[in-house]
Design a protein around this motif. Structure first.
Motif, PDB file in Angstrom:
ATOM      1  N   ARG A  35       6.512 -13.860 -68.495  1.00  0.00           N
ATOM      2  CA  ARG A  35       6.279 -14.126 -69.922  1.00  0.00           C
ATOM      3  C   ARG A  35       6.803 -15.507 -70.310  1.00  0.00           C
ATOM      4  N   LYS A  36       7.999 -15.839 -69.853  1.00  0.00           N
ATOM      5  CA  LYS A  36       8.600 -17.134 -70.190  1.00  0.00           C
ATOM      6  C   LYS A  36       7.822 -18.291 -69.561  1.00  0.00           C
ATOM      7  N   LEU A  37       7.411 -18.116 -68.303  1.00  0.00           N
ATOM      8  CA  LEU A  37       6.687 -19.182 -67.610  1.00  0.00           C
ATOM      9  C   LEU A  37       5.309 -19.442 -68.213  1.00  0.00           C
ATOM     10  N   SER A  38       4.741 -18.433 -68.868  1.00  0.00           N
ATOM     11  CA  SER A  38       3.379 -18.565 -69.398  1.00  0.00           C
ATOM     12  C   SER A  38       3.328 -19.013 -70.857  1.00  0.00           C
ATOM     13  N   GLN A  39       4.470 -19.350 -71.441  1.00  0.00           N
ATOM     14  CA  GLN A  39       4.502 -19.704 -72.858  1.00  0.00           C
ATOM     15  C   GLN A  39       3.714 -20.970 -73.185  1.00  0.00           C
ATOM     16  N   ASP A  40       3.612 -21.895 -72.226  1.00  0.00           N
ATOM     17  CA  ASP A  40       2.840 -23.122 -72.472  1.00  0.00           C
ATOM     18  C   ASP A  40       1.597 -23.184 -71.586  1.00  0.00           C
ATOM     19  N   VAL A  41       1.120 -21.989 -71.172  1.00  0.00           N
ATOM     20  CA  VAL A  41      -0.029 -21.895 -70.268  1.00  0.00           C
ATOM     21  C   VAL A  41      -1.178 -21.150 -70.944  1.00  0.00           C
ATOM     22  N   LEU A  42      -2.397 -21.607 -70.691  1.00  0.00           N
ATOM     23  CA  LEU A  42      -3.596 -20.891 -71.128  1.00  0.00           C
ATOM     24  C   LEU A  42      -4.396 -20.525 -69.882  1.00  0.00           C
ATOM     25  N   ILE A  43      -4.676 -19.237 -69.722  1.00  0.00           N
ATOM     26  CA  ILE A  43      -5.421 -18.762 -68.557  1.00  0.00           C
ATOM     27  C   ILE A  43      -6.847 -18.401 -68.965  1.00  0.00           C
ATOM     28  N   ILE A  44      -7.801 -18.961 -68.248  1.00  0.00           N
ATOM     29  CA  ILE A  44      -9.214 -18.624 -68.444  1.00  0.00           C
ATOM     30  C   ILE A  44      -9.627 -17.713 -67.295  1.00  0.00           C
ATOM     31  N   THR A  45     -10.155 -16.554 -67.630  1.00  0.00           N
ATOM     32  CA  THR A  45     -10.610 -15.631 -66.596  1.00  0.00           C
ATOM     33  C   THR A  45     -11.974 -15.067 -66.980  1.00  0.00           C
ATOM     34  N   THR A  46     -12.517 -14.205 -66.131  1.00  0.00           N
ATOM     35  CA  THR A  46     -13.910 -13.792 -66.318  1.00  0.00           C
ATOM     36  C   THR A  46     -14.105 -12.311 -66.607  1.00  0.00           C
ATOM     37  N   LYS A  47     -13.040 -11.516 -66.515  1.00  0.00           N
ATOM     38  CA  LYS A  47     -13.192 -10.074 -66.713  1.00  0.00           C
ATOM     39  C   LYS A  47     -12.067  -9.511 -67.571  1.00  0.00           C
ATOM     40  N   SER A  48     -12.415  -8.494 -68.359  1.00  0.00           N
ATOM     41  CA  SER A  48     -11.427  -7.872 -69.246  1.00  0.00           C
ATOM     42  C   SER A  48     -10.341  -7.142 -68.471  1.00  0.00           C
ATOM     43  N   ASP A  49     -10.685  -6.567 -67.303  1.00  0.00           N
ATOM     44  CA  ASP A  49      -9.657  -5.848 -66.544  1.00  0.00           C
ATOM     45  C   ASP A  49      -8.621  -6.810 -65.965  1.00  0.00           C
ATOM     46  N   ILE A  50      -9.025  -8.051 -65.701  1.00  0.00           N
ATOM     47  CA  ILE A  50      -8.059  -9.064 -65.258  1.00  0.00           C
ATOM     48  C   ILE A  50      -7.120  -9.401 -66.414  1.00  0.00           C
ATOM     49  N   ARG A  51      -7.688  -9.542 -67.611  1.00  0.00           N
ATOM     50  CA  ARG A  51      -6.863  -9.816 -68.794  1.00  0.00           C
ATOM     51  C   ARG A  51      -5.852  -8.695 -69.017  1.00  0.00           C
ATOM     52  N   ARG A  52      -6.293  -7.442 -68.896  1.00  0.00           N
ATOM     53  CA  ARG A  52      -5.376  -6.313 -69.096  1.00  0.00           C
ATOM     54  C   ARG A  52      -4.248  -6.335 -68.069  1.00  0.00           C
ATOM     55  N   SER A  53      -4.595  -6.638 -66.825  1.00  0.00           N
ATOM     56  CA  SER A  53      -3.585  -6.694 -65.770  1.00  0.00           C
ATOM     57  C   SER A  53      -2.568  -7.800 -66.043  1.00  0.00           C
ATOM     58  N   LEU A  54      -3.047  -8.970 -66.454  1.00  0.00           N
ATOM     59  CA  LEU A  54      -2.149 -10.090 -66.751  1.00  0.00           C
ATOM     60  C   LEU A  54      -1.248  -9.770 -67.939  1.00  0.00           C
ATOM     61  N   SER A  55      -1.800  -9.076 -68.929  1.00  0.00           N
ATOM     62  CA  SER A  55      -1.010  -8.691 -70.101  1.00  0.00           C
ATOM     63  C   SER A  55       0.109  -7.733 -69.709  1.00  0.00           C
ATOM     64  N   LYS A  56      -0.205  -6.795 -68.813  1.00  0.00           N
ATOM     65  CA  LYS A  56       0.813  -5.850 -68.346  1.00  0.00           C
ATOM     66  C   LYS A  56       1.913  -6.562 -67.565  1.00  0.00           C
ATOM     67  N   ARG A  57       1.559  -7.683 -66.933  1.00  0.00           N
ATOM     68  CA  ARG A  57       2.551  -8.437 -66.148  1.00  0.00           C
ATOM     69  C   ARG A  57       3.493  -9.242 -67.035  1.00  0.00           C
ATOM     70  N   GLY A  58       3.118  -9.432 -68.320  1.00  0.00           N
ATOM     71  CA  GLY A  58       3.998 -10.178 -69.214  1.00  0.00           C
ATOM     72  C   GLY A  58       3.348 -11.358 -69.910  1.00  0.00           C
ATOM     73  N   ILE A  59       2.098 -11.678 -69.557  1.00  0.00           N
ATOM     74  CA  ILE A  59       1.414 -12.799 -70.214  1.00  0.00           C
ATOM     75  C   ILE A  59       0.835 -12.309 -71.535  1.00  0.00           C
ATOM     76  N   GLU A  60       1.224 -12.953 -72.617  1.00  0.00           N
ATOM     77  CA  GLU A  60       0.807 -12.504 -73.941  1.00  0.00           C
ATOM     78  C   GLU A  60      -0.677 -12.782 -74.166  1.00  0.00           C
ATOM     79  N   ALA A  61      -1.330 -11.869 -74.904  1.00  0.00           N
ATOM     80  CA  ALA A  61      -2.784 -11.900 -75.096  1.00  0.00           C
ATOM     81  C   ALA A  61      -3.338 -13.246 -75.579  1.00  0.00           C
ATOM     82  N   PRO A  62      -2.679 -13.933 -76.537  1.00  0.00           N
ATOM     83  CA  PRO A  62      -3.232 -15.220 -76.997  1.00  0.00           C
ATOM     84  C   PRO A  62      -3.318 -16.286 -75.902  1.00  0.00           C
TER      85      PRO A  62
END
Length: 223
Positions: A100-127
């Motif tokens: 979560r801390k490492l991703s505060q100044d990062v924007l991730i572009i991905t192609t699938k909603s299930d990848i987004r859900r997985s990243l969110s569970k890991r600590g990367i905030e939805a925005p």
């Protein structure tokens, strides 16, 4: 059934290896025994013990049996680690908080909603995650489907512009310093990555199954 148990064991092993960082300390400190965790540890070890008697006289386990045996040991290990951390014998760092801390100044572009859900569970905030199923330019869309009807292309063009506006807004308003494309290695993802490199100086990571990427690999990508 065998495949399910093996997958469960593999998941537990990945979690045990990457979810927490353990540091031994010299002496235990005063604390309170978490009786529930202790009892759960004993229960898991008793279940694991059954495999000793059932595998007599050789103690050799099949792949499915090994998966079940290891699941019980890993569950017991997790409980023991929690008990030891209560007495400061183990210092446990939650990697979810680190991600979560490492991703505060990062924007991730991905192609699938299930990848987004997985990243969110890991600590990367939805925005900090954008999902797009289309390339970042109309020209690239034509490369994927040269016969796409003009009417459909107009609709996709609007979606592309909306996605690019969203990326631009987040970069400007959220203090984004790094853009990362994290997706599966397919033609669409490659085109998205190439255009993102051009537009945002993005780092492109094409991973076989991004939703299952280990936490330690994700941390390397973010740093």
């Amino acid at each position: 059934m065998e495949k399910i148990r093996i997958k469960q064991a593999e998941k537990l092993i990945r979690q045990a290896c990457t979810k927490q960082k353990r540091t031994m300390m010299k002496k235990p400190e005063a604390g309170v025994i978490n009786v529930r965790n202790f009892e759960d540890t004993i229960k898991e070890l008793i279940k694991a013990e059954d495999y000793i008697y059932e595998s007599l006289p050789t103690h050799r386990l099949s792949k499915e049996e090994a998966s079940g045996f290891c699941q019980h040991l890993l569950k017991a290990r997790a409980k023991i680690d929690k008990i030891l951390s209560d007495f400061k014998v183990l210092e446990i760092e939650d990697l979810k908080d680190k991600i979560r801390k490492l991703s505060q100044d990062v924007l991730i572009i991905t192609t699938k909603s299930d990848i987004r859900r997985s990243l969110s569970k890991r600590g990367i905030e939805a925005p900090h995650i954008i999902v797009t199923g289309a390339p970042l330019s109309v020209e690239d869309m034509k490369k994927i489907n040269p016969k796409i009807p003009e009417k459909t292309l107009e609709s996709i063009k609007k979606k592309i512009e909306h996605t690019k506006d969203d990326i631009k807004r987040k970069i400007e308003n959220m203090g984004i310093k790094k853009v990362i494309v994290l997706a599966e290695p397919n033609p669409t993802s490659k085109l998205i990555g190439k255009k993102a490199e051009e537009l945002y100086n993005a780092k492109v990571i094409l991973y076989k199954d991004p939703k299952d990427i280990p936490d330690d690999e994700l941390i390397k990508i973010l740093t």
